[in-house]
Design a protein around this motif. Structure first.
Motif, PDB file in Angstrom:
ATOM      1  N   VAL A  74       0.832  -1.203   0.000  1.00 31.70           N
ATOM      2  CA  VAL A  74       0.000   0.000   0.000  1.00 31.70           C
ATOM      3  C   VAL A  74       0.868   1.255   0.000  1.00 31.70           C
ATOM      4  CG1 VAL A  74      -1.641   1.344   1.374  1.00 31.70           C
ATOM      5  CG2 VAL A  74      -2.005  -1.109   1.044  1.00 31.70           C
ATOM      6  N   ARG A  75       1.930   1.258   0.829  1.00 36.29           N
ATOM      7  CA  ARG A  75       2.846   2.412   0.847  1.00 36.29           C
ATOM      8  C   ARG A  75       3.428   2.646  -0.542  1.00 36.29           C
ATOM      9  NH1 ARG A  75       5.094   0.147   5.367  1.00 36.29           N
ATOM     10  NH2 ARG A  75       7.087  -0.239   4.284  1.00 36.29           N
ATOM     11  N   ALA A  76       3.818   1.571  -1.210  1.00 32.92           N
ATOM     12  CA  ALA A  76       4.404   1.693  -2.545  1.00 32.92           C
ATOM     13  C   ALA A  76       3.406   2.289  -3.528  1.00 32.92           C
ATOM     14  CB  ALA A  76       4.875   0.324  -3.027  1.00 32.92           C
ATOM     15  N   ALA A  77       2.166   1.806  -3.517  1.00 31.29           N
ATOM     16  CA  ALA A  77       1.148   2.298  -4.439  1.00 31.29           C
ATOM     17  C   ALA A  77       0.840   3.765  -4.183  1.00 31.29           C
ATOM     18  CB  ALA A  77      -0.123   1.455  -4.317  1.00 31.29           C
ATOM     19  N   VAL A  78       0.712   4.148  -2.896  1.00 29.39           N
ATOM     20  CA  VAL A  78       0.418   5.546  -2.551  1.00 29.39           C
ATOM     21  C   VAL A  78       1.563   6.444  -3.005  1.00 29.39           C
ATOM     22  CG1 VAL A  78       0.090   7.174  -0.640  1.00 29.39           C
ATOM     23  CG2 VAL A  78      -1.118   4.971  -0.641  1.00 29.39           C
ATOM     24  N   ALA A  79       2.803   6.025  -2.698  1.00 28.44           N
ATOM     25  CA  ALA A  79       3.960   6.831  -3.081  1.00 28.44           C
ATOM     26  C   ALA A  79       4.041   6.974  -4.598  1.00 28.44           C
ATOM     27  CB  ALA A  79       5.238   6.203  -2.530  1.00 28.44           C
ATOM     28  N   ALA A  80       3.804   5.887  -5.318  1.00 24.09           N
ATOM     29  CA  ALA A  80       3.893   5.934  -6.771  1.00 24.09           C
ATOM     30  C   ALA A  80       2.803   6.827  -7.363  1.00 24.09           C
ATOM     31  CB  ALA A  80       3.804   4.524  -7.339  1.00 24.09           C
ATOM     32  N   GLN A  81       1.566   6.701  -6.877  1.00 20.83           N
ATOM     33  CA  GLN A  81       0.485   7.530  -7.425  1.00 20.83           C
ATOM     34  C   GLN A  81       0.716   9.006  -7.132  1.00 20.83           C
ATOM     35  OE1 GLN A  81      -1.488   6.694  -9.585  1.00 20.83           O
ATOM     36  NE2 GLN A  81      -2.454   4.688  -9.287  1.00 20.83           N
ATOM     37  N   ARG A  82       1.212   9.323  -5.935  1.00 22.07           N
ATOM     38  CA  ARG A  82       1.508  10.719  -5.630  1.00 22.07           C
ATOM     39  C   ARG A  82       2.654  11.230  -6.504  1.00 22.07           C
ATOM     40  NH1 ARG A  82       0.541  10.273   0.929  1.00 22.07           N
ATOM     41  NH2 ARG A  82      -1.631  11.027   0.882  1.00 22.07           N
ATOM     42  N   GLY A  83       3.671  10.398  -6.694  1.00 25.12           N
ATOM     43  CA  GLY A  83       4.788  10.800  -7.539  1.00 25.12           C
ATOM     44  C   GLY A  83       4.368  11.014  -8.975  1.00 25.12           C
ATOM     45  N   LEU A  84       3.516  10.131  -9.492  1.00 29.87           N
ATOM     46  CA  LEU A  84       3.020  10.258 -10.863  1.00 29.87           C
ATOM     47  C   LEU A  84       2.188  11.526 -11.034  1.00 29.87           C
ATOM     48  CD1 LEU A  84       1.953   6.524 -11.309  1.00 29.87           C
ATOM     49  CD2 LEU A  84       3.742   7.665 -12.653  1.00 29.87           C
ATOM     50  N   ALA A  85       1.354  11.855 -10.004  1.00 32.35           N
ATOM     51  CA  ALA A  85       0.488  13.033 -10.083  1.00 32.35           C
ATOM     52  C   ALA A  85       1.291  14.324 -10.008  1.00 32.35           C
ATOM     53  CB  ALA A  85      -0.550  12.983  -8.968  1.00 32.35           C
ATOM     54  N   ALA A  86       2.382  14.313  -9.236  1.00 33.39           N
ATOM     55  CA  ALA A  86       3.167  15.542  -9.044  1.00 33.39           C
ATOM     56  C   ALA A  86       4.136  15.802 -10.184  1.00 33.39           C
ATOM     57  CB  ALA A  86       3.936  15.449  -7.719  1.00 33.39           C
ATOM     58  N   HIS A  87       4.450  14.794 -10.957  1.00 28.01           N
ATOM     59  CA  HIS A  87       5.482  14.923 -11.988  1.00 28.01           C
ATOM     60  C   HIS A  87       4.987  15.771 -13.170  1.00 28.01           C
ATOM     61  CE1 HIS A  87       9.192  13.671 -13.922  1.00 28.01           C
ATOM     62  NE2 HIS A  87       8.510  13.407 -15.032  1.00 28.01           N
ATOM     63  N   GLU A  88       5.894  16.565 -13.739  1.00 26.95           N
ATOM     64  CA  GLU A  88       5.585  17.328 -14.951  1.00 26.95           C
ATOM     65  C   GLU A  88       5.962  16.483 -16.166  1.00 26.95           C
ATOM     66  OE1 GLU A  88       7.204  21.221 -15.091  1.00 26.95           O
ATOM     67  OE2 GLU A  88       6.410  21.814 -13.128  1.00 26.95           O
ATOM     68  N   TRP A  89       4.955  15.987 -16.857  1.00 29.05           N
ATOM     69  CA  TRP A  89       5.182  15.082 -17.972  1.00 29.05           C
ATOM     70  C   TRP A  89       5.436  15.859 -19.254  1.00 29.05           C
ATOM     71  CZ3 TRP A  89       6.052  10.261 -16.671  1.00 29.05           C
ATOM     72  CH2 TRP A  89       5.572   9.822 -15.428  1.00 29.05           C
ATOM     73  N   PRO A  90       6.324  15.362 -20.103  1.00 31.67           N
ATOM     74  CA  PRO A  90       6.704  16.099 -21.315  1.00 31.67           C
ATOM     75  C   PRO A  90       5.542  16.359 -22.259  1.00 31.67           C
ATOM     76  CG  PRO A  90       7.599  13.863 -21.340  1.00 31.67           C
ATOM     77  CD  PRO A  90       7.089  14.114 -19.963  1.00 31.67           C
ATOM     78  N   HIS A  91       4.490  15.549 -22.211  1.00 30.40           N
ATOM     79  CA  HIS A  91       3.363  15.759 -23.119  1.00 30.40           C
ATOM     80  C   HIS A  91       2.297  16.675 -22.513  1.00 30.40           C
ATOM     81  CE1 HIS A  91       2.368  12.350 -20.580  1.00 30.40           C
ATOM     82  NE2 HIS A  91       1.096  12.461 -20.912  1.00 30.40           N
ATOM     83  N   GLY A  92       2.566  17.172 -21.285  1.00 29.77           N
ATOM     84  CA  GLY A  92       1.684  18.168 -20.684  1.00 29.77           C
ATOM     85  C   GLY A  92       0.393  17.634 -20.110  1.00 29.77           C
ATOM     86  N   GLN A  93       0.234  16.314 -20.029  1.00 34.04           N
ATOM     87  CA  GLN A  93      -0.979  15.690 -19.490  1.00 34.04           C
ATOM     88  C   GLN A  93      -0.608  14.714 -18.387  1.00 34.04           C
ATOM     89  OE1 GLN A  93      -4.139  16.383 -20.423  1.00 34.04           O
ATOM     90  NE2 GLN A  93      -3.408  17.904 -21.918  1.00 34.04           N
ATOM     91  N   PRO A  94      -1.502  14.479 -17.410  1.00 40.92           N
ATOM     92  CA  PRO A  94      -1.190  13.491 -16.365  1.00 40.92           C
ATOM     93  C   PRO A  94      -0.991  12.107 -16.976  1.00 40.92           C
ATOM     94  CG  PRO A  94      -3.138  14.790 -15.806  1.00 40.92           C
ATOM     95  CD  PRO A  94      -2.825  15.095 -17.226  1.00 40.92           C
ATOM     96  N   LEU A  95      -0.140  11.325 -16.380  1.00 42.23           N
ATOM     97  CA  LEU A  95       0.042   9.934 -16.794  1.00 42.23           C
ATOM     98  C   LEU A  95      -0.755   9.068 -15.828  1.00 42.23           C
ATOM     99  CD1 LEU A  95       1.706   8.226 -18.889  1.00 42.23           C
ATOM    100  CD2 LEU A  95       3.238   7.699 -16.978  1.00 42.23           C
ATOM    101  N   ARG A  96      -1.749   8.375 -16.326  1.00 45.11           N
ATOM    102  CA  ARG A  96      -2.638   7.587 -15.474  1.00 45.11           C
ATOM    103  C   ARG A  96      -2.168   6.132 -15.455  1.00 45.11           C
ATOM    104  NH1 ARG A  96      -4.949  11.788 -12.928  1.00 45.11           N
ATOM    105  NH2 ARG A  96      -6.324  13.029 -14.270  1.00 45.11           N
TER     106      ARG A  96
END
Length: 880
Positions: A74-96
C-alpha cells in the motif's frame, strides 16, 4: 529480473501496475514516449523501494512487484500515485497508471511466481482505470486499521473478474489530493452476461486469446475447431470474458452439449438470452427480434452435434448487424463469412530446458496449477520440473489430458505418473485405431485415468455418463448405486471429481450438481456398454426421472410453481434423453407417464410443440389404457393452449371412453372439463351436459378443485357462448374463491381472465381492467413474459373501451414489441377479445397522436409497460 535471486516466499502481497492508454501515447509522442517510459519507471521503482518490495518483472509499461507485508504494498502504491500526479510530464498531461494488489500464498517457479493468487492480483489490476488503486478483500483486511493519514479504503462490492472465477469483493484506495472517482470497473458485472463461473484458473493461452480477439474484431463469425479436450470451450469463455467490455449489450453463452436435435437450438438460445418465449411461439423469431439492435457477443458451444442447424447462425447474423458469434465445434460450420481458428495444443517445453525456461511453459504451468488443486503443497522444483515437462510432452500438450494426469499427484509422484503413461501410451487402444494421433493420445489419457479407478468407481463413472444434463447427488445415488457398488456413491463421486473425470457445476438452487465433459462422457458410455449394465442403467435413469416428473406434477399449478419449473428446466436434457430411450426401446408406458406428468411444464415454459410431438410419437407405440387415457388428455390440453380447438376436442374424445373403461373417475372428470372447453370454442357439442357430468363426479369425489374448474367452464359457456355474462360472473366468482383458498395459481389466473372477458361483455371495462392487472402481476412474479404480453393486449383493448385512446395505442405498441421477442399464448378463449384498438384510436383522436403514442410504446420494456399499465390517471398530454 536477475536469474538466481533469493526471492521471498510464504504469504506475500502481489502488486501489478500498467499505464492506461499507452498505445495511444506511443502513437502521439513517437520517440518522445521513451522519456515518458523512463520517468514512469523511475517513479515506480522509487515507490516499490519505499514499500520494501521486490521488482519481479517489467514488460513494456507494466510492473509486477511482491511485498512481504501488505502495508508495504500500500505504501508503494500511494507513493507511486503521488509521484506520478506531481510529476511534470513532457506531453503536458497526467500519466494515469492503474494498480491492483492481492495477498496470498507465493508459489515459486524459477525466477517468477505462479499460482492463482498471482493471477487474481493481475485480474484485479486489469479491472481498474488509470489513477485507480484496487485491493482484494484479503489485502484490505490486513491493512485497513494501519493506513496512514489521508488514505482510506472504499468498498466497491463483489465483482466477477475476467477469469470467470467466483466473485471477489474489491476495494478502492482513496488518497487525499488525488482523483477518486472513476468509471465502472471493467469486470463481468459491467455488462449483461450469463458466462458461467469457472472453478479452476485459466492458464496461459495469451497468444491464442489475442489472435481470436483479433479475428472477432474483423469477422462476425469465428469458429474455434479442434478435437475434444483441446480446450475450445475454456478459450472461448476466456475470450468472451476479456472482450465483454467491447459489447454494450454483453456476452451470452449457449451450452449445446446436451442437445442432439437441431430443432431445439432456437429454444435453447432463447433460454440462454433470458427470453421467455410463449410455449407455442417461435423462439428463433424471438431471438431475432431481441438481437436486432443489440451489440452483443454470442458464444455457441459444442455446435458439432447440431451442425445441420448452422443456417440459424446465418439467419441471426443477417438480421442483427451488430451481432458477433463465437462458436466451438469439432469441425468448421462451412457457412458464409465464417473464420475458422484451430485451437492448438499447448506448446511443448524444450526437452533440455532449464528450470527457468520450464517454469514459463504454459503446459507445465497448467499441470502445476491443477496439481495444486488436489495437493495444495505441490511445487515445481528442480527435481520435478523435467519430469513434468516429459509428462506434458508425452500428452502432446492437450489440455484435458494434462488435467487428468495432474489430478493424480494426490497419490502418485510425477515420476510414477510418467512411468504409467509410458506404459499406457505405448499400447494403441483397439477402439482408437484410425483416429488422428492427438485423439489417440487423449483417449489413452482418459483410459489411463479410468484404469486407475477402483472397480466400484469405474462402475459409478460409467453409469453417470448417461446424464447429458448433469445430475444431482440424489440422481447419482439412484442410478450409480446398486448391490454391485461396494462403496457409497458419494465417495465415488468425490473420487471422480478429484480425478477430473466429473466436474461440479452451478445448480439452480445452489445444490451440488455434477457433469462430465462431452469427450469423457462418450468414453464412459462406451465402458457402460462394454463392461457393465447399460440397459439396466438407462432404465434406472428413466425410473428416476419418472419419479421426479410425477413429484413435480402437482406443484406446477401451485404457489411454488416457479421453483419446480426451474427444476424441470434443469433436468430437460436428461428428460429428452429418456424420451429418446423410451421411443427407441418401445417403452411406451414409462415415456407416456413422464411426458404426461410434465405437460404443464411445456405449457408454461415451452416449446409446446416438443411436448406434444413426444406424446404423439409415444402414443403411436401403444401403451396401456390407463396411461394412454391421461396422455391423450394431456395432448388435448397442449393442442388447446396452442390455439387448435378441433384437435383438442379430438384428443379428449379419444381419451374419455378409456377413462370410463378403466374406472378412473378423476381422470374422467378432468377430461370432461377439457372436452367441454374445446367444444365451447370449437365445433360445438353437448357442452353443458359434459360440464354437469364433471361437476357431479367432483362432488362425488369431494374434489373442490375439480368442482371449481367445472364451474369455471359453466361460467365461460354462459358468458361467452350463450351471451349472458351477468349470470356467468357469480358462478365464476365462486370458482375464483376456491382457487384462491387452494392456492391454485393456474386456476386463479384462468378464472380472473374469464371474469374480465365477461365484464367487458357486460359493459364494465374498469372492472375488467382490475382483473387483467391482477393476472399480469401474478405472471410478473412468476417471470411469465408471454402471459404478461397477452395481458397487455387485453389492457390495450380495455383502455380503448374506456376512451383513453392514446394509452390504448401506447400499450398496444408495447405489447406488439414484446410479442416479437416473447410470443404469447393464444388459446381459443382469448381470440376475439383483443380487437383493433389502434384503428379505433385513429378514428377517435387522429393519426398524429396515435403515431406519437405508438412510438413511445415501442421504446418500453416489459417492466416499463407493466408500470404504465398500472397508472390510474392519464399522464400529461393524454386524452381522458
Amino acid at each position: 529480473m536477475s536469474p538466481g535471486r533469493n526471492l521471498p516466499t510464504g504469504t506475500l502481497t502481489f502488486l501489478f501496475t500498467d499505464i492506461e492508454g499507452s498505445t495511444r501515447l506511443l502513437q502521439e509522442l513517437g520517440e518522445g514516449y521513451r522519456r515518458v517510459q523512463n520517468d514512469h519507471a523511475e517513479i515506480m521503482r522509487k515507490g516499490i523501494a519505499e514499500g520494501e518490495g521486490v521488482e519481479i518483472l517489467t514488460e513494456g509499461d507494466s510492473f509486477f512487484a511482491v511485498f512481504t507485508t501488505p502495508s508495504g504494498a500500500v505504501r508503494a502504491a500511494v507513493a507511486a500515485q503521488r509521484g506520478l500526479a506531481a510529476h511534470e510530464w513532457p506531453h503536458g498531461q497526467p500519466l494515469r497508471v492503474r494498480m491492483g494488489m492481492h495477498t496470498g500464498e507465493a508459489v515459486l517457479g524459477g525466477d517468477d511466481y505462479l499460482g492463482i493468487d498471482v493471477n487474481r492480483a493481475a485480474r484485479i489490476a486489469a479491472a481498474g482505470h488509470g489513477g485507480q488503486v484496487l485491493l482484494s478483500d484479503a489485502t484490505r483486511g490486513l491493512v485497513e486499521q494501519a493506513l496512514s493519514e489521508g488514505v482510506r479504503v472504499r468498498d466497491l462490492g463483489e465483482r466477477r473478474l475476467k477469469d470467470l472465477a467466483l466473485p471477489m469483493r474489491i476495494y478502492q484506495l482513496d488518497i487525499d489530493g488525488l482523483i477518486d472517482e472513476f468509471p465502472e470497473l471493467s469486470t463481468l458485472d459491467a455488462r449483461p452476461t450469463n458466462l458461467p463461473i469457472q472453478l479452476t484458473t485459466f492458464v496461459g493461452r495469451d497468444g491464442e486469446i489475442e489472435r481470436v480477439a483479433g479475428l472477432l474484431a474483423e469477422h462476425r463469425l469465428v469458429t474455434l475447431t479442434g478435437a475434444g479436450g483441446s480446450g475450445k470451450t475454456r478459450l472461448a469463455l476466456q475470450v468472451a470474458g476479456e472482450q465483454l467490455g467491447n459489447f454494450r449489450h454483453g456476452a451470452f453463452f449457449v451450452d449445446l452439449a446436451a442437445i442432439r436435435d437441431p430443432a431445439l437450438v432456437p429454444s435453447t438460445l432463447a433460454q440462454a438470452l433470458g427470453l421467455r418465449v410463449a410455449p407455442g411461439g417461435d423462439p428463433l423469431a424471438a431471438a431475432r427480434g431481441h438481437l436486432r439492435e443489440r451489440e452483443l457477443l454470442l458464444v455457441l458451444d459444442n455446435f458439432e452435434q447440431v451442425s445441420t442447424g448452422a443456417a440459424m447462425i446465418e439467419d441471426l447474423l443477417a438480421s442483427a448487424a451488430k451481432l458477433r458469434v463465437l462458436v466451438t465445434s469439432r469441425m468448421a460450420l462451412r457457412v458464409y463469412g465464417e473464420q475458422e481458428f484451430e485451437v492448438p495444443p499447448f506448446d511443448l517445453p524444450e526437452a533440455e530446458g532449464g528450470m527457468d525456461e520450464l517454469s514459463r511453459s504454459e503446459a507445465v504451468l497448467l499441470f502445476v496449477d491443477r496439481a495444486r488443486a488436489v495437493k495444495p503443497n505441490f511445487e515445481l522444483t528442480d527435481a520435478t520440473a523435467s519430469t513434468i515437462a516429459a509428462i506434458v510432452t508425452k500428452l502432446d500438450g492437450l489440455a484435458l489430458a494434462i488435467e487428468l494426469a495432474a489430478s493424480r499427484v494426490r497419490i502418485l509422484t510425477p515420476k510414477a505418473i510418467l512411468s504409467r503413461l509410458d506404459q499406457r501410451l505405448s499400447l494403441p487402444a483397439g477402439s482408437a485405431r484410425g483416429r488422428p494421433e492427438r485423439q489417440q493420445t487423449l483417449r489413452a489419457a482418459i483410459e489411463w485415468s479410468y484404469d486407475l479407478l477402483k472397480e466400484d468407481e469405474r462402475r459409478v463413472f460409467a453409469r453417470l455418463s448417461v446424464f447429458p444434463g448433469g445430475c444431482s447427488i440424489e440422481a447419482a445415488e439412484a442410478v450409480g448405486g446398486s448391490e454391485e457398488v461396494g462403496v457409497a456413491v458419494l465417495d465415488a463421486v468425490e473420487a471422480l471429481v478429484q480425478q477430473s473425470l466429473l466436474r461440479q457445476v452451478e445448480a439452480t438452487e445452489g445444490d451440488s450438481r455434477f457433469r462430465m465433459l462431452e469427450t469423457i462422457s462418450e468414453y464412459g458410455g462406451e465402458r457402460l456398454i462394454e463392461e457393465f449394465d447399460a440397459d439396466a442403467t438407462y432404465r434406472r435413469v428413466a425410473e428416476f426421472l419418472l419419479d421426479f416428473a410425477e413429484e413435480a406434477e402437482p406443484h406446477l399449478l401451485m404457489k411454488e410453481q416457479a421453483v419446480w419449473l426451474d427444476r424441470c428446466e434443469q433436468e430437460l436434457p436428461n428428460l429428452r434423453a429418456t424420451i429418446r430411450w423410451a421411443l427407441e426401446t418401445g417403452e411406451a408406458d414409462i415415456g407416456l407417464r413422464t411426458v404426461t406428468a410434465l405437460w404443464r411444464f411445456w405449457h408454461q415454459r415451452g416449446p409446446l410443440w416438443e411436448g406434444r410431438q413426444a406424446l404423439d410419437e409415444l402414443l403411436a407405440l401403444g401403451g396401456s389404457p390407463e396411461i394412454r387415457a391421461r396422455a391423450l388428455s394431456a395432448a388435448g390440453a397442449m393442442a388447446w393452449w396452442g390455439g387448435d380447438s378441433s384437435e383438442a376436442q379430438r384428443y379428449q374424445e379419444e381419451a374419455l371412453p378409456l377413462f370410463r373403461q378403466i374406472g378412473d373417475r378423476r381422470g374422467e372428470m378432468e377430461c370432461l372439463q377439457s372436452l367441454a372447453t374445446a367444444m365451447t370454442f370449437g365445433s360445438g357439442g353437448p357442452v353443458e351436459e359434459r360440464l354437469r357430468e364433471s361437476l357431479a363426479i367432483a362432488e362425488e369425489l369431494g374434489d373442490r378443485n375439480g368442482a371449481a374448474f367445472a364451474n369455471l367452464g359453466m361460467g365461460r359457456l354462459i358468458a361467452l357462448a350463450q351471451g349472458d355474462p351477468a349470470t356467468a360472473i357469480p358462478i365464476m366468482e365462486q370458482a375464483l374463491r376456491v382457487f384462491d383458498e387452494l392456492g391454485n395459481l393456474q386456476g386463479l389466473a384462468e378464472c380472473l381472465v374469464s371474469i374480465a372477458h365477461a365484464s367487458r361483455r357486460l359493459g364494465e371495462p374498469g372492472r375488467a381492467r382490475s382483473k387483467y392487472l391482477r393476472v399480469m402481476d401474478m405472471q410478473a412474479v412468476a417471470g411469465n413474459r408471454p402471459a404478461i404480453t397477452g395481458m397487455l393486449f387485453f389492457l390495450s383493448s380495455v383502455e380503448g373501451e374506456l376512451g383513453r385512446h392514446e394509452r390504448a395505442a401506447r400499450l398496444w405498441a408495447a405489447a406488439d414489441s414484446a410479442r416479437e421477442v416473447t410470443g404469447h399464448l393464444s388459446p381459443p378463449a382469448a381470440q376475439g377479445m383483443v380487437g383493433d384498438p389502434v384503428a379505433a384510436a385513429r378514428e377517435a383522436i387522429g393519426d398524429e397522436k396515435v403515431e406519437r403514442a405508438l412510438a413511445a410504446g415501442r421504446t418500453m420494456d416489459h417492466n416499463a409497460a407493466v408500470a404504465y399499465a398500472h397508472e390510474t390517471e392519464p399522464t400529461e398530454g393524454q386524452d381522458t
